[in-house]
Design a protein around this motif. Structure first.
Motif, PDB file in Angstrom:
ATOM      1  N   ALA A  28       0.844  -1.193   0.000  1.00 43.44           N
ATOM      2  CA  ALA A  28       0.000   0.000   0.000  1.00 43.44           C
ATOM      3  C   ALA A  28       0.879   1.243   0.000  1.00 43.44           C
ATOM      4  O   ALA A  28       1.802   1.373   0.781  1.00 43.44           O
ATOM      5  CB  ALA A  28      -0.910   0.008   1.228  1.00 43.44           C
ATOM      6  N   GLN A  29       0.578   2.177  -0.905  1.00 38.63           N
ATOM      7  CA  GLN A  29       1.347   3.404  -1.019  1.00 38.63           C
ATOM      8  C   GLN A  29       0.404   4.590  -1.033  1.00 38.63           C
ATOM      9  O   GLN A  29      -0.609   4.582  -1.716  1.00 38.63           O
ATOM     10  CB  GLN A  29       2.169   3.409  -2.312  1.00 38.63           C
ATOM     11  CG  GLN A  29       3.147   2.245  -2.416  1.00 38.63           C
ATOM     12  CD  GLN A  29       3.875   2.255  -3.747  1.00 38.63           C
ATOM     13  OE1 GLN A  29       3.753   3.197  -4.521  1.00 38.63           O
ATOM     14  NE2 GLN A  29       4.624   1.217  -4.001  1.00 38.63           N
ATOM     15  N   ALA A  30       0.733   5.591  -0.259  1.00 42.99           N
ATOM     16  CA  ALA A  30      -0.124   6.773  -0.201  1.00 42.99           C
ATOM     17  C   ALA A  30      -0.001   7.569  -1.487  1.00 42.99           C
ATOM     18  O   ALA A  30       1.092   7.758  -2.018  1.00 42.99           O
ATOM     19  CB  ALA A  30       0.269   7.648   0.993  1.00 42.99           C
ATOM     20  N   VAL A  58      -8.312   4.451   2.468  1.00 45.75           N
ATOM     21  CA  VAL A  58      -7.810   5.080   3.684  1.00 45.75           C
ATOM     22  C   VAL A  58      -7.536   3.971   4.699  1.00 45.75           C
ATOM     23  O   VAL A  58      -8.215   2.942   4.713  1.00 45.75           O
ATOM     24  CB  VAL A  58      -8.833   6.111   4.233  1.00 45.75           C
ATOM     25  CG1 VAL A  58     -10.115   5.435   4.698  1.00 45.75           C
ATOM     26  CG2 VAL A  58      -8.233   6.952   5.354  1.00 45.75           C
ATOM     27  N   LYS A  59      -6.548   4.178   5.547  1.00 48.70           N
ATOM     28  CA  LYS A  59      -6.221   3.216   6.595  1.00 48.70           C
ATOM     29  C   LYS A  59      -7.071   3.491   7.831  1.00 48.70           C
ATOM     30  O   LYS A  59      -7.334   4.638   8.169  1.00 48.70           O
ATOM     31  CB  LYS A  59      -4.737   3.303   6.953  1.00 48.70           C
ATOM     32  CG  LYS A  59      -3.791   3.033   5.802  1.00 48.70           C
ATOM     33  CD  LYS A  59      -2.355   3.267   6.231  1.00 48.70           C
ATOM     34  CE  LYS A  59      -1.394   3.182   5.052  1.00 48.70           C
ATOM     35  NZ  LYS A  59       0.009   3.462   5.466  1.00 48.70           N
ATOM     36  N   LEU A  60      -7.473   2.418   8.503  1.00 45.42           N
ATOM     37  CA  LEU A  60      -8.300   2.525   9.697  1.00 45.42           C
ATOM     38  C   LEU A  60      -7.601   1.872  10.883  1.00 45.42           C
ATOM     39  O   LEU A  60      -7.065   0.765  10.775  1.00 45.42           O
ATOM     40  CB  LEU A  60      -9.647   1.833   9.476  1.00 45.42           C
ATOM     41  CG  LEU A  60     -10.555   1.697  10.705  1.00 45.42           C
ATOM     42  CD1 LEU A  60     -11.082   3.058  11.139  1.00 45.42           C
ATOM     43  CD2 LEU A  60     -11.709   0.737  10.426  1.00 45.42           C
ATOM     44  N   TRP A 267      -4.875   8.935   3.580  1.00 46.98           N
ATOM     45  CA  TRP A 267      -5.918   9.145   2.570  1.00 46.98           C
ATOM     46  C   TRP A 267      -5.312   9.062   1.172  1.00 46.98           C
ATOM     47  O   TRP A 267      -4.279   9.657   0.885  1.00 46.98           O
ATOM     48  CB  TRP A 267      -6.566  10.511   2.763  1.00 46.98           C
ATOM     49  CG  TRP A 267      -7.519  10.585   3.913  1.00 46.98           C
ATOM     50  CD1 TRP A 267      -7.241  10.932   5.197  1.00 46.98           C
ATOM     51  CD2 TRP A 267      -8.924  10.292   3.877  1.00 46.98           C
ATOM     52  NE1 TRP A 267      -8.380  10.879   5.964  1.00 46.98           N
ATOM     53  CE2 TRP A 267      -9.422  10.500   5.184  1.00 46.98           C
ATOM     54  CE3 TRP A 267      -9.798   9.890   2.864  1.00 46.98           C
ATOM     55  CZ2 TRP A 267     -10.769  10.305   5.507  1.00 46.98           C
ATOM     56  CZ3 TRP A 267     -11.138   9.707   3.176  1.00 46.98           C
ATOM     57  CH2 TRP A 267     -11.605   9.910   4.484  1.00 46.98           C
ATOM     58  N   GLY A 268      -5.969   8.277   0.301  1.00 46.38           N
ATOM     59  CA  GLY A 268      -5.478   8.085  -1.055  1.00 46.38           C
ATOM     60  C   GLY A 268      -4.579   6.885  -1.220  1.00 46.38           C
ATOM     61  O   GLY A 268      -4.021   6.666  -2.294  1.00 46.38           O
ATOM     62  N   VAL A 269      -4.446   6.065  -0.165  1.00 51.15           N
ATOM     63  CA  VAL A 269      -3.601   4.880  -0.244  1.00 51.15           C
ATOM     64  C   VAL A 269      -4.084   3.954  -1.359  1.00 51.15           C
ATOM     65  O   VAL A 269      -5.281   3.813  -1.597  1.00 51.15           O
ATOM     66  CB  VAL A 269      -3.596   4.146   1.122  1.00 51.15           C
ATOM     67  CG1 VAL A 269      -4.949   3.554   1.444  1.00 51.15           C
ATOM     68  CG2 VAL A 269      -2.528   3.065   1.133  1.00 51.15           C
TER      69      VAL A 269
END
Length: 304
Positions: A28-30, A58-60, A267-269
């Motif tokens: 995963a890359q932003a 987005v990461k949670l 955000w945007g990952v």
């Protein structure tokens, strides 16, 4: 056991009239953030919708607590971590792991609340471990459950879902205070706080409708849900906190308080979550459920 498992697939949340650790995937890359000058003047709902791009997300990181405010005053803690993936209309997929902590509970209940991983793809959830791990047929690793808005088994998930535009708009319309909110996800925030009723949330939020399972009664619809939303200068939510209390006296002789603290970062990952191999998936009617279980685990934990 069959009754207990059936309860956990959704009826637990409806019966209580209530809503319930891994890092992001290594690849995963932003995505590059838009320039601050470009987005600083937008409103939170528009900022959220701008993130609804295929294979972005987005990461949670979420902490939840269920407190049984009765004679035993016990609590269930849970942690969820992972990635929520967007499509053009909102969240379309997720990859989340969850771990429960039950201070003072018997060993049997600790086993029932074991760690789990849930994939949600195209409105279908695939659950590995947790309540269902021991009941899966040999060679199967995932249980398929229709309905992806809620991860089955935890009624203390985020009831004020800031990733739903209508829910975000409705909550912010009830803002009663604003103040500096500290730094989250590497950016300074402003925290908006207020209350909204359970009935108002039910009208606008697919998450709440899935958590409750049925329209709240006239009395329950008036219950206040307290919330805090931490917004960055780009108007994106970095943290959401909610709490509310439901009286269950007459059913379990206690009140239940639900607390949730959700952190959103990256955000945007990039994300490309896929369903597990069909060869590893079982449906509910394939489970080996064993003996009958008269009570669901939540009732057992909080029983006076």
């Amino acid at each position: 056991m069959r009754r207990m498992i059936a309860t956990l697939t959704g009826a637990t949340a409806a019966a209580l009239i209530a809503p319930a650790l891994v890092a992001a995937p290594a690849n995963a890359q932003a995505a590059p953030a838009a320039p601050a000058a470009q987005i600083a003047q937008t409103d939170p709902v528009s900022a959220l919708k701008s993130q609804f791009r295929t294979h972005r997300g987005v990461k949670l990181a979420e902490n939840s607590k269920i407190i049984g405010e009765g004679k035993n005053n016990r609590a269930i803690f849970s942690r969820r971590n992972g990635v929520l993936e967007f499509g053009k209309q909102g969240v379309v997929a997720s990859d989340l792991t969850e771990k429960f902590t039950l201070p003072g509970a018997e060993k049997e209940l600790k086993n029932l609340f074991g760690p789990s991983r849930t994939l949600m793809v195209k409105g279908v959830s695939y659950i590995s471990g947790g309540f269902y791990g021991d009941a899966l047929p040999e060679g199967k690793e995932w249980l398929r459950v229709k309905g992806g808005a809620v991860v089955a088994g935890n009624p203390a998930q985020q009831i004020v879902n800031p990733l739903e535009p209508a829910t975000l708009k409705a909550a912010l319309a009830h803002t009663t205070a604003k103040r500096p909110g500290g730094t989250w996800d590497g950016t300074r925030t402003v925290v908006h706080s207020g209350t909204i009723t359970l009935g108002e949330l039910y009208k606008v939020s697919p998450t709440v409708r899935a958590l409750l399972g049925a329209k709240p009664s006239a009395k329950s619809a008036t219950l206040p849900v307290s919330w805090k939303l931490y917004l960055g200068p780009d108007q994106l939510v970095r943290r959401a906190v909610s709490s509310w209390t439901q009286s269950l006296r007459g059913l379990t002789s206690l009140d239940m308080t639900y607390l949730n603290d959700s952190r959103y970062s990256g955000w945007g990952v990039k994300s490309a979550i896929k369903a597990p191999s069909a060869a590893q998936v079982a449906d509910f009617d394939e489970l080996d459920l064993g003996d009958e279980q008269s009570e669901d685990p939540y009732t057992q934990v909080f029983k006076d």
